[in-house]
Design a protein around this motif. Sequence first.
Motif, PDB file in Angstrom:
ATOM      1  N   VAL A 180      26.112 -45.540  -2.194  1.00 26.10           N
ATOM      2  CA  VAL A 180      25.489 -44.570  -1.297  1.00 26.10           C
ATOM      3  C   VAL A 180      25.144 -45.198   0.052  1.00 26.10           C
ATOM      4  N   CYS A 231      29.699 -33.186   4.543  1.00 24.77           N
ATOM      5  CA  CYS A 231      30.115 -33.734   3.246  1.00 24.77           C
ATOM      6  C   CYS A 231      31.399 -33.116   2.698  1.00 24.77           C
ATOM      7  N   GLU A 265      24.446 -33.359   1.209  1.00 24.81           N
ATOM      8  CA  GLU A 265      24.410 -34.645   0.495  1.00 24.81           C
ATOM      9  C   GLU A 265      23.901 -34.443  -0.929  1.00 24.81           C
ATOM     10  N   TYR A 315      26.119 -35.265  -4.334  1.00 26.24           N
ATOM     11  CA  TYR A 315      25.775 -36.291  -5.326  1.00 26.24           C
ATOM     12  C   TYR A 315      25.288 -35.682  -6.639  1.00 26.24           C
ATOM     13  N   ASP A 358      20.861 -43.426  -7.355  1.00 17.80           N
ATOM     14  CA  ASP A 358      20.848 -44.326  -6.196  1.00 17.80           C
ATOM     15  C   ASP A 358      20.642 -43.535  -4.906  1.00 17.80           C
ATOM     16  N   TYR A 359      21.261 -42.366  -4.835  1.00 13.66           N
ATOM     17  CA  TYR A 359      21.110 -41.551  -3.629  1.00 13.66           C
ATOM     18  C   TYR A 359      19.652 -41.139  -3.427  1.00 13.66           C
ATOM     19  N   LYS A 360      18.984 -40.705  -4.476  1.00 16.15           N
ATOM     20  CA  LYS A 360      17.593 -40.270  -4.352  1.00 16.15           C
ATOM     21  C   LYS A 360      16.699 -41.417  -3.880  1.00 16.15           C
ATOM     22  N   GLU A 399      17.676 -44.010  -1.998  1.00 17.62           N
ATOM     23  CA  GLU A 399      17.980 -44.248  -0.581  1.00 17.62           C
ATOM     24  C   GLU A 399      17.414 -43.135   0.305  1.00 17.62           C
TER      25      GLU A 399
END
Length: 277
Positions: A136, A181, A228, A232, A242-244, A246
Amino acid sequence: MKIAVVLVLYNKSIDQSETFQTLQQGLPIFKELQIEVDIIIYDNSQNAQPSSDQQNFVYKHDPRNLGVVTAYNFAWQYAQEEGHDWVLLLDHDTQLTEAYFKELAAETVQPNPVVAIIPQIMSNQTIVSPVVSDTVVPLKMDRPAPGIHMTPIMGINSGCLVRRSFLDEIGGFNEAFPLDCLDFWFFSEIFRCGYGVLVLEATLVHDLSVFGEETVSFARYKSILNSEIRYYQHYQNALFKDYKIEAFKRATLQMLHEKNKKIPLYTFMRLLSVMLK
Protein backbone atom coordinates in the motif's frame (compact mmCIF):
# COMPACT_ATOMS: atom_id res chain seq x y z
CA MET A 1 -3.42 -2.88 -37.20
CA LYS A 2 -5.92 -0.33 -35.87
CA ILE A 3 -5.74 1.81 -32.73
CA ALA A 4 -8.56 3.85 -31.19
CA VAL A 5 -7.13 6.79 -29.23
CA VAL A 6 -9.39 8.29 -26.55
CA LEU A 7 -8.43 11.68 -25.14
CA VAL A 8 -10.52 12.79 -22.16
CA LEU A 9 -10.94 16.56 -21.77
CA TYR A 10 -12.25 18.57 -18.84
CA ASN A 11 -12.49 22.37 -18.92
CA LYS A 12 -9.78 22.66 -21.52
CA SER A 13 -10.05 23.36 -25.22
CA ILE A 14 -8.85 20.74 -27.67
CA ASP A 15 -6.07 22.97 -29.00
CA GLN A 16 -4.87 23.87 -25.47
CA SER A 17 -4.44 20.24 -24.49
CA GLU A 18 -0.75 19.30 -24.24
CA THR A 19 -1.74 15.77 -25.07
CA PHE A 20 -3.56 16.72 -28.26
CA GLN A 21 -0.71 18.98 -29.37
CA THR A 22 1.92 16.27 -28.87
CA LEU A 23 -0.34 13.52 -30.25
CA GLN A 24 0.13 15.08 -33.69
CA GLN A 25 3.80 13.95 -33.56
CA GLY A 26 2.79 10.33 -33.38
CA LEU A 27 0.38 10.18 -36.28
CA PRO A 28 3.06 10.16 -39.04
CA ILE A 29 4.95 7.46 -37.11
CA PHE A 30 1.87 5.24 -36.97
CA LYS A 31 1.08 5.93 -40.62
CA GLU A 32 4.59 4.94 -41.68
CA LEU A 33 4.10 1.57 -39.98
CA GLN A 34 0.67 1.18 -41.62
CA ILE A 35 -1.17 1.53 -38.31
CA GLU A 36 -4.61 3.09 -38.70
CA VAL A 37 -5.56 5.56 -35.95
CA ASP A 38 -8.96 6.98 -34.98
CA ILE A 39 -8.96 9.84 -32.46
CA ILE A 40 -11.87 10.11 -30.03
CA ILE A 41 -12.13 13.37 -28.08
CA TYR A 42 -14.41 12.74 -25.09
CA ASP A 43 -15.21 16.13 -23.60
CA ASN A 44 -16.50 16.19 -20.01
CA SER A 45 -16.63 20.01 -19.95
CA GLN A 46 -19.89 21.86 -19.32
CA ASN A 47 -19.90 23.52 -22.72
CA ALA A 48 -19.31 21.86 -26.07
CA GLN A 49 -16.62 23.23 -28.36
CA PRO A 50 -16.00 23.30 -32.11
CA SER A 51 -14.53 20.03 -33.30
CA SER A 52 -12.76 18.87 -36.42
CA ASP A 53 -14.80 17.26 -39.18
CA GLN A 54 -11.75 15.46 -40.50
CA GLN A 55 -11.84 11.76 -41.20
CA ASN A 56 -10.93 9.38 -38.35
CA PHE A 57 -11.86 12.02 -35.75
CA VAL A 58 -14.77 11.64 -33.30
CA TYR A 59 -15.93 14.32 -30.86
CA LYS A 60 -18.24 13.35 -27.99
CA HIS A 61 -19.52 15.98 -25.57
CA ASP A 62 -20.77 14.71 -22.20
CA PRO A 63 -21.53 17.55 -19.72
CA ARG A 64 -22.48 15.02 -17.01
CA ASN A 65 -18.75 14.74 -16.20
CA LEU A 66 -18.98 11.15 -15.02
CA GLY A 67 -15.21 10.70 -14.80
CA VAL A 68 -13.01 8.77 -17.19
CA VAL A 69 -14.68 5.36 -17.01
CA THR A 70 -17.60 6.47 -19.21
CA ALA A 71 -15.17 7.84 -21.78
CA TYR A 72 -13.06 4.68 -21.76
CA ASN A 73 -16.10 2.44 -22.19
CA PHE A 74 -17.34 4.64 -25.04
CA ALA A 75 -13.95 4.16 -26.73
CA TRP A 76 -13.99 0.41 -26.08
CA GLN A 77 -17.45 0.07 -27.67
CA TYR A 78 -16.35 2.24 -30.61
CA ALA A 79 -13.27 0.02 -31.03
CA GLN A 80 -15.50 -3.06 -31.06
CA GLU A 81 -17.74 -1.62 -33.74
CA GLU A 82 -14.86 -0.41 -35.93
CA GLY A 83 -12.62 -3.44 -35.48
CA HIS A 84 -9.71 -1.82 -33.63
CA ASP A 85 -7.02 -4.00 -32.12
CA TRP A 86 -5.93 -1.60 -29.38
CA VAL A 87 -7.30 1.32 -27.34
CA LEU A 88 -4.92 4.09 -26.22
CA LEU A 89 -5.99 5.93 -23.04
CA LEU A 90 -4.97 9.58 -22.67
CA ASP A 91 -5.65 12.43 -20.23
CA HIS A 92 -5.47 16.00 -21.51
CA ASP A 93 -2.23 16.93 -19.72
CA THR A 94 0.30 14.26 -20.67
CA GLN A 95 3.34 15.34 -22.71
CA LEU A 96 3.76 12.67 -25.39
CA THR A 97 7.13 12.25 -27.14
CA GLU A 98 8.46 10.95 -30.43
CA ALA A 99 10.45 8.26 -28.57
CA TYR A 100 7.24 7.06 -26.89
CA PHE A 101 5.36 6.82 -30.19
CA LYS A 102 8.17 4.96 -31.95
CA GLU A 103 8.51 2.41 -29.16
CA LEU A 104 4.76 2.05 -28.74
CA ALA A 105 4.16 1.49 -32.46
CA ALA A 106 6.91 -1.13 -32.61
CA GLU A 107 5.48 -3.03 -29.64
CA THR A 108 1.90 -3.33 -30.90
CA VAL A 109 2.88 -6.63 -32.50
CA GLN A 110 3.47 -8.10 -29.03
CA PRO A 111 1.58 -11.42 -28.83
CA ASN A 112 -0.39 -12.54 -25.82
CA PRO A 113 0.14 -12.64 -22.84
CA VAL A 114 0.80 -8.87 -23.12
CA VAL A 115 -2.53 -7.02 -22.96
CA ALA A 116 -1.29 -3.59 -21.84
CA ILE A 117 1.72 -1.49 -22.83
CA ILE A 118 2.69 1.43 -20.59
CA PRO A 119 5.37 4.12 -20.51
CA GLN A 120 7.19 5.23 -17.41
CA ILE A 121 5.53 8.37 -15.99
CA MET A 122 7.30 11.18 -14.16
CA SER A 123 5.53 13.77 -12.00
CA ASN A 124 7.26 16.33 -9.77
CA GLN A 125 10.64 14.84 -10.70
CA THR A 126 9.54 11.42 -9.41
CA ILE A 127 8.72 8.24 -11.33
CA VAL A 128 5.13 7.56 -10.23
CA SER A 129 4.30 4.81 -12.73
CA PRO A 130 4.68 1.90 -12.97
CA VAL A 131 4.87 0.71 -9.38
CA VAL A 132 4.65 -2.66 -7.65
CA SER A 133 1.15 -3.52 -6.47
CA ASP A 134 1.78 -5.89 -3.56
CA THR A 135 2.07 -3.01 -1.06
CA VAL A 136 0.00 0.00 0.00
CA VAL A 137 3.10 2.24 -0.11
CA PRO A 138 4.30 1.62 -3.70
CA LEU A 139 6.12 4.96 -4.05
CA LYS A 140 8.50 3.85 -1.28
CA MET A 141 9.50 0.75 -3.27
CA ASP A 142 11.82 0.20 -6.25
CA ARG A 143 10.11 0.76 -9.58
CA PRO A 144 9.50 -2.10 -12.05
CA ALA A 145 12.10 -2.17 -14.84
CA PRO A 146 11.26 -1.91 -18.55
CA GLY A 147 10.23 -5.23 -20.07
CA ILE A 148 7.41 -7.76 -19.78
CA HIS A 149 5.97 -8.33 -16.30
CA MET A 150 3.91 -11.40 -15.44
CA THR A 151 3.72 -10.61 -11.71
CA PRO A 152 1.49 -7.77 -10.48
CA ILE A 153 2.45 -4.18 -11.15
CA MET A 154 0.26 -1.17 -11.89
CA GLY A 155 0.48 2.10 -13.79
CA ILE A 156 -1.63 5.17 -14.37
CA ASN A 157 -4.21 5.23 -17.13
CA SER A 158 -2.81 7.98 -19.35
CA GLY A 159 -0.43 6.63 -21.96
CA CYS A 160 -1.61 3.04 -21.50
CA LEU A 161 -2.27 1.02 -24.65
CA VAL A 162 -4.82 -1.73 -24.02
CA ARG A 163 -5.57 -4.77 -26.14
CA ARG A 164 -9.24 -4.54 -27.13
CA SER A 165 -9.79 -8.30 -26.94
CA PHE A 166 -8.88 -8.15 -23.23
CA LEU A 167 -11.49 -5.44 -22.67
CA ASP A 168 -13.99 -7.71 -24.45
CA GLU A 169 -13.03 -10.51 -22.07
CA ILE A 170 -13.56 -8.49 -18.87
CA GLY A 171 -16.58 -6.55 -20.12
CA GLY A 172 -14.91 -3.17 -20.28
CA PHE A 173 -13.93 -0.84 -17.45
CA ASN A 174 -15.46 -1.10 -13.99
CA GLU A 175 -18.03 1.64 -13.38
CA ALA A 176 -17.53 1.27 -9.61
CA PHE A 177 -14.44 3.45 -10.19
CA PRO A 178 -15.58 6.46 -12.24
CA LEU A 179 -12.25 8.27 -11.85
CA ASP A 180 -9.99 7.42 -8.93
CA CYS A 181 -8.44 3.95 -8.52
CA LEU A 182 -9.76 2.78 -11.89
CA ASP A 183 -6.14 2.05 -12.80
CA PHE A 184 -5.67 0.05 -9.56
CA TRP A 185 -8.62 -2.13 -10.50
CA PHE A 186 -7.68 -2.45 -14.17
CA PHE A 187 -4.14 -3.66 -13.59
CA SER A 188 -5.26 -6.08 -10.89
CA GLU A 189 -7.67 -7.56 -13.46
CA ILE A 190 -4.83 -8.08 -15.95
CA PHE A 191 -2.87 -10.27 -13.57
CA ARG A 192 -5.94 -11.96 -12.08
CA CYS A 193 -6.72 -13.15 -15.61
CA GLY A 194 -3.16 -14.43 -16.11
CA TYR A 195 -1.91 -11.82 -18.59
CA GLY A 196 1.11 -9.51 -18.62
CA VAL A 197 2.11 -5.86 -18.96
CA LEU A 198 4.95 -4.45 -21.05
CA VAL A 199 6.79 -1.45 -19.57
CA LEU A 200 8.46 0.75 -22.17
CA GLU A 201 11.83 2.45 -21.92
CA ALA A 202 10.14 5.75 -22.83
CA THR A 203 9.39 8.19 -20.00
CA LEU A 204 6.61 10.79 -20.17
CA VAL A 205 5.91 13.82 -17.98
CA HIS A 206 2.40 13.95 -16.56
CA ASP A 207 0.74 16.53 -14.31
CA LEU A 208 -0.48 14.27 -11.51
CA SER A 209 -2.81 16.69 -9.74
CA VAL A 210 -3.39 14.43 -6.73
CA PHE A 211 0.31 14.09 -5.88
CA GLY A 212 -0.20 16.07 -2.66
CA GLU A 213 -3.34 16.82 -0.65
CA GLU A 214 -2.58 20.54 -0.73
CA THR A 215 -3.49 20.56 -4.43
CA VAL A 216 -6.76 18.63 -4.01
CA SER A 217 -10.19 19.98 -3.14
CA PHE A 218 -12.15 18.40 -0.30
CA ALA A 219 -14.67 16.96 -2.78
CA ARG A 220 -11.91 15.34 -4.82
CA TYR A 221 -10.18 14.04 -1.69
CA LYS A 222 -13.43 12.35 -0.63
CA SER A 223 -13.63 10.69 -4.03
CA ILE A 224 -10.04 9.45 -3.77
CA LEU A 225 -10.45 8.11 -0.23
CA ASN A 226 -13.75 6.36 -0.94
CA SER A 227 -12.31 4.78 -4.09
CA GLU A 228 -9.24 3.57 -2.19
CA ILE A 229 -11.41 2.00 0.51
CA ARG A 230 -13.65 0.36 -2.11
CA TYR A 231 -10.65 -1.05 -3.96
CA TYR A 232 -8.81 -2.50 -0.96
CA GLN A 233 -11.96 -3.73 0.75
CA HIS A 234 -13.48 -5.50 -2.25
CA TYR A 235 -10.69 -6.13 -4.77
CA GLN A 236 -7.42 -6.32 -2.78
CA ASN A 237 -8.61 -7.55 0.59
CA ALA A 238 -5.25 -9.11 1.49
CA LEU A 239 -3.85 -5.58 1.76
CA PHE A 240 -6.90 -4.00 3.44
CA LYS A 241 -5.48 -4.21 6.98
CA ASP A 242 -2.23 -2.57 5.84
CA TYR A 243 -4.22 0.08 3.99
CA LYS A 244 -6.24 1.01 7.09
CA ILE A 245 -3.01 1.41 9.10
CA GLU A 246 -1.47 3.66 6.44
CA ALA A 247 -4.68 5.67 6.09
CA PHE A 248 -4.75 6.23 9.86
CA LYS A 249 -1.13 7.44 9.76
CA ARG A 250 -2.04 9.74 6.86
CA ALA A 251 -5.00 11.18 8.78
CA THR A 252 -2.82 11.84 11.82
CA LEU A 253 -0.31 13.78 9.72
CA GLN A 254 -3.15 15.61 8.01
CA MET A 255 -4.52 16.68 11.40
CA LEU A 256 -1.11 18.17 12.23
CA HIS A 257 -0.32 19.81 8.91
CA GLU A 258 -3.44 20.13 6.72
CA LYS A 259 -5.09 23.56 6.84
CA ASN A 260 -8.46 22.15 5.82
CA LYS A 261 -9.32 20.05 8.88
CA LYS A 262 -12.33 18.57 7.08
CA ILE A 263 -9.89 16.31 5.24
CA PRO A 264 -8.40 14.46 8.27
CA LEU A 265 -11.76 14.45 10.07
CA TYR A 266 -13.40 12.81 7.07
CA THR A 267 -10.56 10.27 6.86
CA PHE A 268 -11.01 9.30 10.54
CA MET A 269 -14.80 9.11 10.10
CA ARG A 270 -14.57 6.82 7.05
CA LEU A 271 -12.00 4.55 8.70
CA LEU A 272 -14.20 4.29 11.80
CA SER A 273 -17.24 3.44 9.69
CA VAL A 274 -15.28 0.65 7.95
CA MET A 275 -14.02 -0.78 11.26
CA LEU A 276 -17.52 -0.84 12.76
CA LYS A 277 -18.93 -2.94 9.90
